[in-house]
Enzyme design. Structure first.
Site, PDB file in Angstrom:
ATOM      1  N   GLU A  83       2.167  -5.118  13.369  1.00  0.00           N
ATOM      2  CA  GLU A  83       1.123  -5.191  14.400  1.00  0.00           C
ATOM      3  C   GLU A  83       0.600  -6.623  14.474  1.00  0.00           C
ATOM      4  OE1 GLU A  83      -2.231  -2.693  13.535  1.00  0.00           O
ATOM      5  OE2 GLU A  83      -3.001  -2.764  15.571  1.00  0.00           O
TER       6      GLU A  83
ATOM      7  N   ARG B 168       0.820  -1.215   0.000  1.00  0.00           N
ATOM      8  CA  ARG B 168       0.000   0.000   0.000  1.00  0.00           C
ATOM      9  C   ARG B 168       0.850   1.259   0.000  1.00  0.00           C
ATOM     10  NH1 ARG B 168      -3.163  -1.049   5.055  1.00  0.00           N
ATOM     11  NH2 ARG B 168      -2.069  -3.022   5.191  1.00  0.00           N
TER      12      ARG B 168
HETATM   13  O1  LIG Z   1       3.672   0.292  11.876  1.00  0.00           O
HETATM   14  P1  LIG Z   1       3.575  -1.184  11.599  1.00  0.00           P
HETATM   15  O2  LIG Z   1       3.053  -1.974  12.763  1.00  0.00           O
HETATM   16  O3  LIG Z   1       4.844  -1.744  11.085  1.00  0.00           O
HETATM   17  O4  LIG Z   1       2.454  -1.398  10.495  1.00  0.00           O
HETATM   18  C1  LIG Z   1       2.326  -0.602   9.352  1.00  0.00           C
HETATM   19  C2  LIG Z   1       2.454  -1.411   8.096  1.00  0.00           C
HETATM   20  O5  LIG Z   1       1.436  -2.429   8.038  1.00  0.00           O
HETATM   21  C3  LIG Z   1       0.803  -2.394   6.763  1.00  0.00           C
HETATM   22  O6  LIG Z   1       1.457  -3.183   5.841  1.00  0.00           O
HETATM   23  P2  LIG Z   1       1.158  -4.722   5.529  1.00  0.00           P
HETATM   24  O7  LIG Z   1       2.359  -5.513   5.902  1.00  0.00           O
HETATM   25  O8  LIG Z   1      -0.148  -5.107   6.134  1.00  0.00           O
HETATM   26  O9  LIG Z   1       1.173  -4.835   3.965  1.00  0.00           O
HETATM   27  P3  LIG Z   1       0.432  -4.353   2.644  1.00  0.00           P
HETATM   28  O10 LIG Z   1       0.808  -2.913   2.418  1.00  0.00           O
HETATM   29  O11 LIG Z   1       1.068  -5.260   1.662  1.00  0.00           O
HETATM   30  O12 LIG Z   1      -1.059  -4.534   2.762  1.00  0.00           O
HETATM   31  C4  LIG Z   1       0.915  -0.935   6.364  1.00  0.00           C
HETATM   32  O13 LIG Z   1       0.789  -0.767   4.965  1.00  0.00           O
HETATM   33  C5  LIG Z   1       2.272  -0.543   6.874  1.00  0.00           C
HETATM   34  O14 LIG Z   1       3.296  -0.805   5.934  1.00  0.00           O
HETATM   35  N1  LIG Z   2      -4.945  -1.256  11.701  1.00  0.00           N
HETATM   36  C1  LIG Z   2      -4.372  -1.231  10.497  1.00  0.00           C
HETATM   37  N2  LIG Z   2      -5.092  -0.884   9.406  1.00  0.00           N
HETATM   38  C2  LIG Z   2      -4.511  -0.856   8.185  1.00  0.00           C
HETATM   39  N3  LIG Z   2      -3.234  -1.146   7.980  1.00  0.00           N
HETATM   40  C3  LIG Z   2      -2.493  -1.486   9.033  1.00  0.00           C
HETATM   41  N4  LIG Z   2      -1.191  -1.832   9.145  1.00  0.00           N
HETATM   42  C4  LIG Z   2      -0.942  -2.081  10.434  1.00  0.00           C
HETATM   43  N5  LIG Z   2      -2.020  -1.915  11.180  1.00  0.00           N
HETATM   44  C5  LIG Z   2      -3.009  -1.543  10.326  1.00  0.00           C
END
Ligand SMILES: O=P(O)(O)OC[C@H]1O[C@H](OP(=O)(O)OP(=O)(O)O)[C@H](O)[C@@H]1O
Ligand SMILES: Nc1ncnc2[nH]cnc12
Length: 171
Positions: free
Chosen positions: A96, A59
């Site tokens: 998370e 994302r």
């Molecule tokens: O602050 P944090 O706890 O590290 O979480 C934030 C990250 O989590 C999500 O990515 P995700 O790994 O879900 O991947 P995506 O973008 O591929 O959906 C979001 O896009 C951030 O990169």
């Molecule tokens: N609560 C949340 N919603 C969307 N993206 C996330 N990445 C980590 N935590 C998230």
């Protein structure tokens, strides 16, 4: 800001119980609000002489690439493992709700290159801090970070420390 915020869907218990997932896809689908969102994200960095925006798969790419264009900067993808051909530089981190690794192409940034890190959501801060470690390992200079959403109940901002951090929305 209210219109923009109304286009972010809160989905309880996704992807695991207890997580309120912030779904940005309705915002992306709204041409006017997506453009306004990128302009607002770019605003604080207009005079920062950003040379490259580094963003995190998947994302983060959406916002980071648009932000790079808005700032007249290059774009460097920080990818999940096994996506980039070798040679790569890697950093492990915790999410998370999962554990992961970030990779960048070796030599993707020049020594001292002025980098802005971008992502959609700041939660625990693990991803953003891993991105910073990776960019620094590549020899570049991290100016700060830009995120669309900060989850203020989580320790992301504290973990990021004193470096500049701009978030458009806070939940
Ligand atoms: O602050 P944090 O706890 O590290 O979480 C934030 C990250 O989590 C999500 O990515 P995700 O790994 O879900 O991947 P995506 O973008 O591929 O959906 C979001 O896009 C951030 O990169
Ligand atoms: N609560 C949340 N919603 C969307 N993206 C996330 N990445 C980590 N935590 C998230």
């Amino acid at each position: 800001m209210q219109k923009l915020a109304s286009l972010i869907r809160a989905v309880p218990d996704f992807p695991t119980p207890g997580i309120v997932f912030r779904d940005v896809t309705p915002l992306l689908a709204d041409a006017g609000e997506f453009a306004r969102c990128i302009a607002l994200l770019a605003e604080p960095w207009r005079d920062a002489r950003v040379q490259a925006v580094c963003a995190i798969e998947a994302r983060g790419f959406i916002f980071g690439a648009a932000l790079a264009t808005a700032l007249g900067a290059g774009f460097v993808p920080l990818r999940k493992p096994g996506k980039l051909p070798p040679p790569v530089v890697a950093v492990d981190y915790e999410l998370e709700y999962a554990r992961d690794r970030l990779e960048a192409r070796e030599g993707a940034l020049r020594a001292g290159e002025r980098v802005l890190i971008a992502d959609d959501v700041l939660a625990t801060g693990g991803t953003l801090c891993a991105a910073r470690a990776l960019v620094e390992r590549l020899g570049a200079t991290v100016l700060g970070a830009s995120v669309l959403i900060e989850l203020a109940a989580l320790p992301g901002r504290a973990r990021w420390g004193n470096a500049p951090l701009h978030a458009l929305l806070s939940y």
